[in-house]
Design an enzyme around this catalytic site. Sequence first.
Site, PDB file in Angstrom:
ATOM      1  N   HIS A  13      -3.288   7.522  12.510  1.00  0.00           N
ATOM      2  CA  HIS A  13      -3.621   8.740  11.766  1.00  0.00           C
ATOM      3  C   HIS A  13      -4.796   8.447  10.845  1.00  0.00           C
ATOM      4  O   HIS A  13      -4.672   7.635   9.930  1.00  0.00           O
ATOM      5  CB  HIS A  13      -2.433   9.212  10.934  1.00  0.00           C
ATOM      6  CG  HIS A  13      -1.258   9.603  11.771  1.00  0.00           C
ATOM      7  ND1 HIS A  13      -1.078  10.882  12.249  1.00  0.00           N
ATOM      8  CD2 HIS A  13      -0.230   8.866  12.256  1.00  0.00           C
ATOM      9  CE1 HIS A  13       0.024  10.921  12.987  1.00  0.00           C
ATOM     10  NE2 HIS A  13       0.563   9.719  13.007  1.00  0.00           N
ATOM     11  N   HIS A  36      -1.991   4.174  18.294  1.00  0.00           N
ATOM     12  CA  HIS A  36      -1.418   5.337  17.591  1.00  0.00           C
ATOM     13  C   HIS A  36      -1.838   5.249  16.131  1.00  0.00           C
ATOM     14  O   HIS A  36      -1.315   4.428  15.379  1.00  0.00           O
ATOM     15  CB  HIS A  36       0.116   5.345  17.696  1.00  0.00           C
ATOM     16  CG  HIS A  36       0.747   6.548  17.056  1.00  0.00           C
ATOM     17  ND1 HIS A  36       1.620   7.370  17.728  1.00  0.00           N
ATOM     18  CD2 HIS A  36       0.634   7.077  15.818  1.00  0.00           C
ATOM     19  CE1 HIS A  36       2.019   8.339  16.926  1.00  0.00           C
ATOM     20  NE2 HIS A  36       1.438   8.183  15.759  1.00  0.00           N
ATOM     21  N   HIS A  48       5.793   5.107  19.090  1.00  0.00           N
ATOM     22  CA  HIS A  48       6.585   4.518  17.993  1.00  0.00           C
ATOM     23  C   HIS A  48       8.100   4.531  18.249  1.00  0.00           C
ATOM     24  O   HIS A  48       8.850   5.157  17.522  1.00  0.00           O
ATOM     25  CB  HIS A  48       6.263   5.179  16.646  1.00  0.00           C
ATOM     26  CG  HIS A  48       6.177   6.681  16.656  1.00  0.00           C
ATOM     27  ND1 HIS A  48       7.171   7.491  17.152  1.00  0.00           N
ATOM     28  CD2 HIS A  48       5.203   7.517  16.229  1.00  0.00           C
ATOM     29  CE1 HIS A  48       6.812   8.748  17.014  1.00  0.00           C
ATOM     30  NE2 HIS A  48       5.624   8.799  16.463  1.00  0.00           N
ATOM     31  N   LYS A 108      -1.200  14.893  23.071  1.00  0.00           N
ATOM     32  CA  LYS A 108      -0.044  14.534  22.251  1.00  0.00           C
ATOM     33  C   LYS A 108       0.971  15.671  22.225  1.00  0.00           C
ATOM     34  O   LYS A 108       0.637  16.809  21.921  1.00  0.00           O
ATOM     35  CB  LYS A 108      -0.512  14.231  20.815  1.00  0.00           C
ATOM     36  CG  LYS A 108       0.615  13.897  19.843  1.00  0.00           C
ATOM     37  CD  LYS A 108       1.299  12.570  20.154  1.00  0.00           C
ATOM     38  CE  LYS A 108       2.548  12.358  19.307  1.00  0.00           C
ATOM     39  NZ  LYS A 108       2.332  11.517  18.140  1.00  0.00           N
ATOM     40  N   ASP A 120       0.865   3.566  14.020  1.00  0.00           N
ATOM     41  CA  ASP A 120       1.280   4.796  13.334  1.00  0.00           C
ATOM     42  C   ASP A 120       0.967   4.697  11.847  1.00  0.00           C
ATOM     43  O   ASP A 120       1.684   5.270  11.028  1.00  0.00           O
ATOM     44  CB  ASP A 120       2.770   5.091  13.574  1.00  0.00           C
ATOM     45  CG  ASP A 120       3.136   6.533  13.236  1.00  0.00           C
ATOM     46  OD1 ASP A 120       2.214   7.366  13.094  1.00  0.00           O
ATOM     47  OD2 ASP A 120       4.340   6.825  13.111  1.00  0.00           O
ATOM     48  N   HIS A 153       5.918  12.258  20.821  1.00  0.00           N
ATOM     49  CA  HIS A 153       6.766  11.993  19.652  1.00  0.00           C
ATOM     50  C   HIS A 153       8.192  12.312  20.082  1.00  0.00           C
ATOM     51  O   HIS A 153       8.553  13.476  20.234  1.00  0.00           O
ATOM     52  CB  HIS A 153       6.353  12.853  18.447  1.00  0.00           C
ATOM     53  CG  HIS A 153       7.178  12.572  17.230  1.00  0.00           C
ATOM     54  ND1 HIS A 153       6.681  11.945  16.110  1.00  0.00           N
ATOM     55  CD2 HIS A 153       8.499  12.782  16.976  1.00  0.00           C
ATOM     56  CE1 HIS A 153       7.652  11.793  15.220  1.00  0.00           C
ATOM     57  NE2 HIS A 153       8.769  12.299  15.721  1.00  0.00           N
TER      58      HIS A 153
HETATM   59 ZN    ZN Z   1       2.291   9.170  14.076  1.00  0.00          ZN
END
Ligand code: ZN
Length: 344
Positions: A15, A13, A174, A99, A247, A136
């Site tokens: 970004h 995960h 997460h 996602k 994350d 999420h």
């Molecule tokens: Zn994230």
Amino acid sequence: MDSITLRRPDDWHLHLRDGAMLAGIAPESARHFGRAIIMPNLVPPVVTGAQAQAYRDRITAALPADSGFTPLMTLYLTEESDPADIIAAHQSGLVTAVKLYPAGATTNSTSGVRDFDKVRPVLEAMAEHGIPLCVHGEVVDSDVDIFDREAVFIDRVLDPIRRRTPGLRVIMEHITTRQGVDYARAGGDDLGATITTHHLVINRNAILVGGIKPHYYCLPVAKREEHRLALRAAATSGDASFFLGTDSAPHTDPLKENACGCAGCFTATNTMSILAEVFEQENALDRLEAFASLNGPAFYRLPANETRVTLTKGDPVSYPAKIDTGDGPVTVFDPMMPLHWRVG
Ligand SMILES: [Zn+2]
């Protein structure tokens, strides 16, 4: 033990953003990790196969030559997503997962899902074709306390979706609570959960005690100590349900140190040193490889990396306090403890 060798870890995960930020931070992940699941919450989001292809090309261009790092692309699920496009993008090998963001749950999630019934045909097609869904897991209802949003999501949204869509492979992204740990542990082979580096280190006091500390603010927000301890027990247990998803989510300092600061901790730079410290504290260094290098690929039905990394214990490791990007400085997560394990 003062040295440990692992299969090269992966980040399930991550970004990487875009443009100057992407160029500035991509090398930080490529240094230690073999692969990463790349989040699609750009503006505009990565919704179609064509957009994922273009984004992957931009990431590849931002990586150092011979980095050996492979971005694993995801598509952003919207109420208008086309099942045929998702299946084609997965079957071609371009896209690894899809996602799901509840609309409004976090950074750049306004295009996410409001009415979960509208994405039912897509989820059924994904179950049929074995395409994993990264979730999420927070409700966004204003009447639900921010510290309860993960637990409520499991009851109100995630469990009903999984019951209605047998065979759908889901990754709870997460997780931050004991309830998330318990649900993932009991969920069987089609359910996995990623745990971040920072949620193993901080509880909500880090954000709120002694003045507000914006660099510890992320979503899902860090919870009480009992939840941090549950996450540490899960991550260090060796249980195949749990694997690393950092994350790592950069924002420039002006956007973090702001009256309405952005959510995200940037841990790409020092994650492996932090994890080794945490696993050593839990007397579980022998299970770090399962968490960081083996359980993730097994869930995604991919081979583990063939190359290895060695972590060596010694004097405290120094790492930059900030990464300078073309967009501005990004503060590296401070774990508030010395780190003794260096990679390589
Ligand atoms: Zn994230």
